[in-house]
Motif scaffolding. Structure first.
Motif, PDB file in Angstrom:
ATOM      1  N   PRO A 150      36.646  51.963  40.274  1.00  0.00           N
ATOM      2  CA  PRO A 150      37.748  51.888  39.300  1.00  0.00           C
ATOM      3  C   PRO A 150      37.538  50.817  38.225  1.00  0.00           C
ATOM      4  O   PRO A 150      37.721  51.089  37.038  1.00  0.00           O
ATOM      5  CB  PRO A 150      38.964  51.568  40.182  1.00  0.00           C
ATOM      6  N   ILE A 151      37.146  49.607  38.613  1.00  0.00           N
ATOM      7  CA  ILE A 151      36.952  48.551  37.617  1.00  0.00           C
ATOM      8  C   ILE A 151      35.700  48.808  36.790  1.00  0.00           C
ATOM      9  O   ILE A 151      35.666  48.533  35.587  1.00  0.00           O
ATOM     10  CB  ILE A 151      36.905  47.148  38.283  1.00  0.00           C
ATOM     11  N   ARG A 267      44.211  34.279  32.105  1.00  0.00           N
ATOM     12  CA  ARG A 267      45.315  35.122  32.557  1.00  0.00           C
ATOM     13  C   ARG A 267      44.854  36.537  32.920  1.00  0.00           C
ATOM     14  O   ARG A 267      45.659  37.410  33.195  1.00  0.00           O
ATOM     15  CB  ARG A 267      46.408  35.180  31.489  1.00  0.00           C
ATOM     16  N   LYS A 268      43.557  36.768  32.936  1.00  0.00           N
ATOM     17  CA  LYS A 268      43.018  38.080  33.294  1.00  0.00           C
ATOM     18  C   LYS A 268      41.979  37.937  34.401  1.00  0.00           C
ATOM     19  O   LYS A 268      40.879  38.494  34.332  1.00  0.00           O
ATOM     20  CB  LYS A 268      42.427  38.764  32.055  1.00  0.00           C
ATOM     21  N   ILE A 269      42.345  37.193  35.466  1.00  0.00           N
ATOM     22  CA  ILE A 269      41.366  36.902  36.513  1.00  0.00           C
ATOM     23  C   ILE A 269      40.997  38.143  37.341  1.00  0.00           C
ATOM     24  O   ILE A 269      39.884  38.208  37.870  1.00  0.00           O
ATOM     25  CB  ILE A 269      41.853  35.771  37.445  1.00  0.00           C
ATOM     26  N   ILE A 270      41.878  39.118  37.440  1.00  0.00           N
ATOM     27  CA  ILE A 270      41.551  40.330  38.186  1.00  0.00           C
ATOM     28  C   ILE A 270      40.658  41.241  37.346  1.00  0.00           C
ATOM     29  O   ILE A 270      39.718  41.867  37.854  1.00  0.00           O
ATOM     30  CB  ILE A 270      42.832  41.053  38.630  1.00  0.00           C
ATOM     31  N   VAL A 271      40.917  41.303  36.044  1.00  0.00           N
ATOM     32  CA  VAL A 271      40.023  42.017  35.136  1.00  0.00           C
ATOM     33  C   VAL A 271      38.628  41.400  35.177  1.00  0.00           C
ATOM     34  O   VAL A 271      37.611  42.105  35.142  1.00  0.00           O
ATOM     35  CB  VAL A 271      40.583  41.999  33.697  1.00  0.00           C
ATOM     36  N   ASP A 272      38.560  40.080  35.263  1.00  0.00           N
ATOM     37  CA  ASP A 272      37.275  39.383  35.250  1.00  0.00           C
ATOM     38  C   ASP A 272      36.445  39.623  36.500  1.00  0.00           C
ATOM     39  O   ASP A 272      35.228  39.413  36.487  1.00  0.00           O
ATOM     40  CB  ASP A 272      37.494  37.873  35.111  1.00  0.00           C
ATOM     41  N   THR A 273      37.085  40.061  37.608  1.00  0.00           N
ATOM     42  CA  THR A 273      36.367  40.128  38.875  1.00  0.00           C
ATOM     43  C   THR A 273      36.232  41.577  39.368  1.00  0.00           C
ATOM     44  O   THR A 273      35.392  42.310  38.869  1.00  0.00           O
ATOM     45  CB  THR A 273      37.038  39.215  39.915  1.00  0.00           C
ATOM     46  N   TYR A 274      37.074  41.987  40.313  1.00  0.00           N
ATOM     47  CA  TYR A 274      36.843  43.266  40.983  1.00  0.00           C
ATOM     48  C   TYR A 274      38.021  44.237  40.849  1.00  0.00           C
ATOM     49  O   TYR A 274      38.134  45.185  41.620  1.00  0.00           O
ATOM     50  CB  TYR A 274      36.517  43.011  42.463  1.00  0.00           C
ATOM     51  N   ARG A 279      39.595  40.463  47.404  1.00  0.00           N
ATOM     52  CA  ARG A 279      40.482  39.309  47.274  1.00  0.00           C
ATOM     53  C   ARG A 279      40.000  38.360  46.179  1.00  0.00           C
ATOM     54  O   ARG A 279      38.860  38.427  45.731  1.00  0.00           O
ATOM     55  CB  ARG A 279      40.583  38.580  48.621  1.00  0.00           C
ATOM     56  N   HIS A 280      40.909  37.488  45.753  1.00  0.00           N
ATOM     57  CA  HIS A 280      40.624  36.525  44.681  1.00  0.00           C
ATOM     58  C   HIS A 280      41.152  35.164  45.093  1.00  0.00           C
ATOM     59  O   HIS A 280      42.252  35.049  45.636  1.00  0.00           O
ATOM     60  CB  HIS A 280      41.287  36.977  43.380  1.00  0.00           C
ATOM     61  N   GLY A 281      40.370  34.124  44.847  1.00  0.00           N
ATOM     62  CA  GLY A 281      40.779  32.772  45.219  1.00  0.00           C
ATOM     63  C   GLY A 281      41.800  32.152  44.288  1.00  0.00           C
ATOM     64  O   GLY A 281      42.372  31.104  44.599  1.00  0.00           O
ATOM     65  N   ALA A 298      32.203  31.251  42.504  1.00  0.00           N
ATOM     66  CA  ALA A 298      32.475  32.690  42.461  1.00  0.00           C
ATOM     67  C   ALA A 298      31.220  33.464  42.083  1.00  0.00           C
ATOM     68  O   ALA A 298      30.974  34.564  42.610  1.00  0.00           O
ATOM     69  CB  ALA A 298      33.606  32.981  41.476  1.00  0.00           C
ATOM     70  N   TYR A 299      30.426  32.913  41.165  1.00  0.00           N
ATOM     71  CA  TYR A 299      29.163  33.560  40.814  1.00  0.00           C
ATOM     72  C   TYR A 299      28.225  33.595  42.019  1.00  0.00           C
ATOM     73  O   TYR A 299      27.556  34.601  42.279  1.00  0.00           O
ATOM     74  CB  TYR A 299      28.493  32.819  39.656  1.00  0.00           C
TER      75      TYR A 299
END
Length: 421
Positions: A150-151, A267-274, A279-281, A298-299
């Motif tokens: 999806p992402i 403010r777009k940490i979910i867009v930036d990741t998965y 999960r996100h820290g 994270a990298y």
């Protein structure tokens, strides 16, 4: 019976107000590391109609004209001249409120607890984590780049939307935009594309068409042909006759960018990741130098998870790393493979511990995180600030490399008591 369900992720274009801020923050980071690889940067940005506000803590020997840099970045994104509305690179106000990094924080980062308390002589123990916190990395075998579908598709559509604008394929497009993709799953496998949402800023008229109903019909047809269809050209799963398309579902999108909504860095940490699939820290990336483990940790976690999947140890893998401020070694490393691992998760954790050095200085050195802006001509972090930090086939990102696959395969062979491949 295998469970079927829908999962949705979104992306945004580089003209989205929050992404404008992320790119400005990372352009500042690039410029400082270009001149001063040891610079400490925590650059935050906010934008609104006619205004860019930059604040934070920066300690550096670099001489950077931040005001000019901000205007150049805003112009590059596309907010300049005709159609820029109430946010224009040449006329917006740029306000700065920047201090130096706290001496208390700098003391713990410059010399880690291992050196201060234990007398370690290891150079990799020199740098302590720039903050406490936990970071997650994830990988799965759903796409060639080992990202959730999806992402991955949402990012592809967002990038293509910007490409169509900048190359003049669809000249009426403006910089702001959002995409959203819903995939139907059967168990843990992608089955079909259920729905695609695209909201794109546009001119008030297209080729003389001013009637909004006709306008939106034209935009929908153009986006399906010029943006969405090319994205699926090399993917095994494509839209079908039941796929829903929602193009500008609000009905009209002329006013956008910072004129339409304020924006903030991080403010777009979910867009930036998965895309919410893992999960996100909670920590954002942009504007932070690599001593901030929110970013470098994270990298590293993505690097570990991706190599585990690529090496065949699992088909899905999530890695958590946690740090204490001023301490080099992680306080914990946790691996979960959701039942897809060919070894128990605690055995894979042991292999990770023997294969990857997750101290901040080791991560920075392995990925060249402080020198890449200079190596790549003054821009690195700003290019990863939009369209995701992971799974970027369009960028050569060090944490995306599969350089630990052989080591993991050898460790796996040893654990199984068989000859190494």
């Amino acid at each position: 019976m295998t469970h079927r369900y829908l999962f949705t992720s979104e992306s945004v274009t580089e003209g989205h107000p929050d992404k404008v801020c992320d790119q400005i923050s990372d352009a500042i980071l690039d410029a400082i590391l270009m001149e001063d690889p040891k610079g400490r940067v925590a650059a935050e940005c906010a934008v609104s109609t006619g205004l860019v506000f930059v604040s934070g803590e920066i300690t550096t020997k670099a001489n950077v004209d931040i005001m000019e840099l901000v205007r150049e970045k805003v112009k590059e994104i596309g907010y300049a001249g005709e159609g820029s509305g109430g946010f224009d690179a040449d006329t917006c106000s740029v306000l700065l409120a920047i201090n130096k990094q706290s001496a208390d924080i700098a003391g713990g980062v410059n010399r880690a607890l291992e050196q201060r308390a234990q007398g370690s002589s290891d150079a990799i123990d020199e740098i302590g984590a720039g903050d406490q916190g936990m970071m997650f990395g994830f990988a799965c075998d759903e796409t060639p780049e080992l990202m959730p579908m999806p992402i991955s598709v949402a990012h592809r559509i967002a990038r293509r939307l910007t490409e169509a604008r900048k190359k003049g394929i669809l000249k009426y497009l403006r910089p702001d935009g959002k995409t959203q993709v819903t995939i139907e799953y059967e168990g843990d496998r992608p089955l079909r594309v259920d729905s695609i949402v695209v909201s794109t800023q546009h001119d008030p008229a297209i080729d003389g068409i001013t009637d909004n109903e006709q306008l939106q019909h034209r935009i929908a047809a153009d986006l399906k042909q010029q943006v969405i269809e090319p994205v699926f050209a090399d993917l095994p799963i494509k839209p079908d006759s039941k796929t829903r398309y929602l193009i500008n579902p609000s009905g009209r999108f002329v006013v956008g960018g910072p004129q339409g909504d304020c924006g903030l860095t991080g403010r777009k940490i979910i867009v930036d990741t998965y895309g919410g699939y893992a999960r996100h820290g909670g920590g954002a990336f942009s504007g932070k130098d690599p001593t901030k483990v929110d970013r470098s940790g994270a990298y590293a976690a993505r690097h570990v998870a991706k190599n585990i999947v690529a090496a065949g140890l699992a088909t899905r893998c999530e890695v958590q790393i946690a740090y204490a401020i001023g301490v080099a070694r992680p306080v914990s490393v946790h691996v979960t493979t959701f039942g897809t691992g060919i070894l128990p998760d605690d055995d894979i954790e042991d292999i990770v511990g023997a294969t990857f050095d997750l101290r901040p200085a080791a991560i920075i050195s392995r990925f060249d995180l402080c020198t890449l802006p200079r190596v790549r001509g003054g821009r690195f972090y700003q290019d990863v600030a939009a369209y995701g930090h992971f799974g970027r086939a369009d960028l050569d990102l060090p944490w995306e490399r599969l350089d630990k696959v052989d080591a993991l395969k050898h460790a796996l062979a040893e654990a199984q008591g068989i000859a190494a491949p």
